[in-house]
Motif scaffolding. Structure first.
Motif, PDB file in Angstrom:
ATOM      1  N   THR A 196      28.287  48.084 128.504  1.00  0.00           N
ATOM      2  CA  THR A 196      27.763  46.729 128.548  1.00  0.00           C
ATOM      3  C   THR A 196      28.529  45.862 127.557  1.00  0.00           C
ATOM      4  N   ALA A 197      28.456  44.572 127.776  1.00  0.00           N
ATOM      5  CA  ALA A 197      29.050  43.605 126.856  1.00  0.00           C
ATOM      6  C   ALA A 197      27.906  42.878 126.145  1.00  0.00           C
ATOM      7  N   ASP A 198      28.178  41.727 125.598  1.00  0.00           N
ATOM      8  CA  ASP A 198      27.184  40.987 124.822  1.00  0.00           C
ATOM      9  C   ASP A 198      26.295  40.160 125.740  1.00  0.00           C
ATOM     10  N   ASP A 203      24.606  50.764 127.839  1.00  0.00           N
ATOM     11  CA  ASP A 203      25.206  50.910 126.519  1.00  0.00           C
ATOM     12  C   ASP A 203      25.217  52.351 126.026  1.00  0.00           C
ATOM     13  N   THR A 261      28.512  41.096 130.642  1.00  0.00           N
ATOM     14  CA  THR A 261      28.732  42.382 131.312  1.00  0.00           C
ATOM     15  C   THR A 261      29.236  42.160 132.727  1.00  0.00           C
ATOM     16  N   GLY A 280      21.544  47.944 130.835  1.00  0.00           N
ATOM     17  CA  GLY A 280      21.577  47.951 129.374  1.00  0.00           C
ATOM     18  C   GLY A 280      20.258  47.536 128.768  1.00  0.00           C
ATOM     19  N   ALA A 315      32.876  43.218 134.302  1.00  0.00           N
ATOM     20  CA  ALA A 315      32.958  44.050 135.501  1.00  0.00           C
ATOM     21  C   ALA A 315      33.754  43.354 136.597  1.00  0.00           C
ATOM     22  N   LEU A 344      22.909  46.469 136.411  1.00  0.00           N
ATOM     23  CA  LEU A 344      22.779  46.167 134.989  1.00  0.00           C
ATOM     24  C   LEU A 344      21.619  46.970 134.420  1.00  0.00           C
ATOM     25  N   ALA A 374      26.050  49.770 134.496  1.00  0.00           N
ATOM     26  CA  ALA A 374      26.420  49.254 133.178  1.00  0.00           C
ATOM     27  C   ALA A 374      25.305  49.576 132.195  1.00  0.00           C
TER      28      ALA A 374
END
Length: 259
Positions: free
Chosen positions: A85-87, A60, A92, A11, A96, A9, A58
């Motif tokens: 990435t997500a919120d 952004d 995220t 982001g 994934a 991760l 991941a």
């Protein structure tokens, strides 16, 4: 478990990360420690772990990673790709896991001290029947490795522990644990809502130091669709030292410089 996919991760927070701003970079993952960025250090550790076959980052803004020597095929030595990435971190991870499936090893780009030996130790200790496993380090081990460090402690009846930003989503049932993480993450600024969701008895037992780590994971597993949740205590307290604030950055740079 050879051929494992690892997710990093990397982001940044909406509006930017205060530590990244402090260090003068766009993303915390790009902060330099010991001559390379944190993301390169984490990827190098994962690439050196025999159990890891593939690495996903991941982030952004994947273009921010362009030109980093440690992420090039010649240096990394294992397949590496990016995904959006997500919120938030939990979203995220959920995306994934839905895309990649289990098992999935998850860590963070600010785990700058990560060592391949820790990955091996963690994976070897994961119970075979667990759906999701988290690494922790006990207070004594952390304070022995870094006297005076300030960490966030999980205060259980059987001891104080700090998270190590290392998780194994071993089976598809881990999706229930990630969904619970998303729910708790959304409620983190609403203490009453959070306590209601966890259960008042559970929350109060934890608050007064009467909740064991075994009881905690049993309760969380039940809340996560009866997922089997397990904890692994790491021997090296440095495994709990990530980089969240300037003092952490100074500490990690000092630890790296002294070997």
């Amino acid at each position: 478990m050879p051929g494992l996919t690892a997710l990093v991760l990397a982001g940044t927070r909406p509006g930017g990360d205060p530590l990244a701003e402090y260090a003068g970079v766009s993303h915390k993952a790009l902060i330099a420690i010991g001559g390379s960025t944190m993301i390169e250090r984490v990827v190098a550790a994962l690439a050196a772990a025999p159990e890891v076959g593939r690495i996903l980052v991941a982030i952004d803004s994947p273009q921010r990673l362009e030109g980093l020597a440690g992420l090039l095929p010649a240096s990394c030595g294992k397949p590496l790709a990016t995904l959006p990435t997500a919120d938030g971190p939990s979203a995220t991870v959920a995306a994934a896991l839905a895309r990649e499936g289990a098992p999935l090893l998850v860590t963070t780009a600010d785990h700058a001290l990560l060592q391949p030996e820790w990955i091996h130790e963690f994976l070897a200790a994961c119970p075979a029947d667990a759906d999701v496993v988290a690494a922790l380090a006990g207070r004594a081990a952390v304070e022995a490795a870094a006297p005076g460090t300030r960490r966030t402690w999980l205060r259980f009846a059987d001891g104080d522990f700090s998270g190590c930003n290392l998780f194994l989503l071993a089976r598809p049932q881990a999706a229930g644990a990630v969904a619970l993480w998303r729910e708790l993450e959304a409620a983190r600024k609403e203490p009453l809502r959070l306590m209601q969701r966890l259960g008042w008895s559970f929350a109060l037992r934890y608050r007064f130091g009467r909740l064991s780590s075994t009881a905690a994971v049993a309760r969380l597993g039940a809340m996560a669709g009866n997922a089997r949740v397990a904890l692994v205590a790491m021997r090296d307290g440095r495994a709990a030292i990530d980089v969240d604030k300037p003092a952490d950055l100074d500490l990690v740079r000092a630890l790296v410089s002294t070997g």
